[in-house]
Design an enzyme around this catalytic site. Structure first.
Site, PDB file in Angstrom:
ATOM      1  N   GLY A  53       0.832  -1.205   0.000  1.00  0.00           N
ATOM      2  CA  GLY A  53       0.000   0.000   0.000  1.00  0.00           C
ATOM      3  C   GLY A  53       0.858   1.243   0.000  1.00  0.00           C
ATOM      4  O   GLY A  53       2.058   1.174  -0.275  1.00  0.00           O
ATOM      5  N   ASN A  54       0.252   2.384   0.271  1.00  0.00           N
ATOM      6  CA  ASN A  54       1.024   3.632   0.367  1.00  0.00           C
ATOM      7  C   ASN A  54       0.351   4.547   1.388  1.00  0.00           C
ATOM      8  O   ASN A  54      -0.687   4.203   1.945  1.00  0.00           O
ATOM      9  CB  ASN A  54       1.164   4.290  -1.016  1.00  0.00           C
ATOM     10  CG  ASN A  54      -0.175   4.626  -1.624  1.00  0.00           C
ATOM     11  OD1 ASN A  54      -0.937   5.434  -1.084  1.00  0.00           O
ATOM     12  ND2 ASN A  54      -0.512   3.983  -2.735  1.00  0.00           N
ATOM     13  N   HIS A  55       0.959   5.712   1.609  1.00  0.00           N
ATOM     14  CA  HIS A  55       0.509   6.586   2.708  1.00  0.00           C
ATOM     15  C   HIS A  55      -0.688   7.475   2.372  1.00  0.00           C
ATOM     16  O   HIS A  55      -1.051   8.321   3.173  1.00  0.00           O
ATOM     17  CB  HIS A  55       1.660   7.487   3.159  1.00  0.00           C
ATOM     18  CG  HIS A  55       2.741   6.746   3.871  1.00  0.00           C
ATOM     19  ND1 HIS A  55       2.520   6.057   5.033  1.00  0.00           N
ATOM     20  CD2 HIS A  55       4.047   6.570   3.570  1.00  0.00           C
ATOM     21  CE1 HIS A  55       3.640   5.499   5.437  1.00  0.00           C
ATOM     22  NE2 HIS A  55       4.590   5.784   4.566  1.00  0.00           N
ATOM     23  N   ALA A 121      -3.952   7.599  -5.201  1.00  0.00           N
ATOM     24  CA  ALA A 121      -2.544   7.169  -5.279  1.00  0.00           C
ATOM     25  C   ALA A 121      -2.571   5.665  -5.562  1.00  0.00           C
ATOM     26  O   ALA A 121      -2.479   4.842  -4.653  1.00  0.00           O
ATOM     27  CB  ALA A 121      -1.845   7.472  -3.967  1.00  0.00           C
TER      28      ALA A 121
END
Ligand code: CTP
Length: 245
Positions: A53-55, A121
């Site tokens: 995943g990402n932030h 994102a």
């Protein structure tokens, strides 16, 4: 109204409110416009307990969806895993987890859309295979994960674009303007909103953002640090001006 002459009776408050909101809604600048917005991260599954995943928090895209709805638009928000609440009731939210799910949902709505804003994102890579069972560690051994690219949702919308106004985001850490201009052209966008991770007040998790607009004719407009709702307003006002020009 004094009760001395004529009818003088006040209409029911609900009737007054309904009248005012229906009159106001007739003048809203995005009335009748269908807007498709992607927001949040995507999670690419490794096994039943792990993902890549990402932030991203989803705050920027949710702010755009809420503001568009208040401006009268008919909003579909395709939202990756995000814990941020969406305050507007009139937004049609479709929750997704992976880039592929986001791609599929976005393509269901795109044809009938007037404006598409891709602020998600999206993960650029996903595991080549998904394990049905939790991957166990083997003592002392490392592990490598084979990855393959996900589909680029925004680029696919650029290819299919008819009359839609198409907006992308760029998150860059170097050669920001140059890279964003390339992305705008490559993905056939009308506007790209650049956030630089080098700017204070910009980024994923905070409540503020600092953006620069880059248009098809290479016009570059930098903005100050603002709240994400103010940035959302700037983006939508820009779009309103362009589609009414
Ligand atoms: N995007 C998308 N689908 C993907 C990847 C990105 O729709 N699979 C969209 C994002 O929502 C954003 C824009 O593309 O609007 C730019 O994303 P970014 O990650 O900055 O750029 P990339 O195209 O992935 O290029 P690079 O990784 O080379 O910076």
């Amino acid at each position: 109204a004094s009760g001395l002459i004529g009818q003088g009776r006040m209409a029911e408050p609900e009737t007054i409110v309904a009248f005012i909101s229906s009159e106001i809604s007739k003048t809203l600048p995005l009335r009748g416009k269908k807007i498709l917005i992607t927001a949040g991260p995507t999670h690419e599954v490794i096994d039943p307990v792990r993902f890549i995943g990402n932030h991203s928090s989803g705050k920027m895209g949710i702010a755009i969806a809420e503001t568009a709805s208040l401006l009268g638009a008919n909003v579909v928000l395709v939202l990756g895993p995000s814990s941020i609440p969406v305050s507007e009731k009139n937004i049609h939210i479709v929750r997704v987890t992976t880039a592929q799910e986001m791609y599929d949902v976005v393509h269901q709505y795109y044809d009938a859309t007037h404006i598409a804003i891709c602020s998600a994102a999206v993960a650029d890579f996903k595991p080549t295979t998904v394990s049905d069972e939790k991957i166990k560690k083997k003592s002392g051994q490392g592990m490598s994960l084979a990855l393959e690219p996900t589909k680029d949702i925004l680029a696919s919308l650029g290819l299919l674009k008819k009359d839609q106004f198409l907006v992308g985001f760029a998150l860059e850490t170097q050669n920001e303007l140059e890279n964003s201009k390339k992305k705008l052209e490559k993905k056939n966008l009308d506007l790209i909103v650049l956030n630089s991770l080098r700017d204070k007040g910009a980024g994923f998790k905070g409540d503020t953002n600092k953006v620069t607009f880059i248009e098809k004719d290479n016009k570059v407009t930098p903005f100050d640090v603002k709240s994400k709702h103010e940035v959302a307003r700037d983006i939508l006002e820009h779009i309103i001006t362009k589609i009414n020009a």
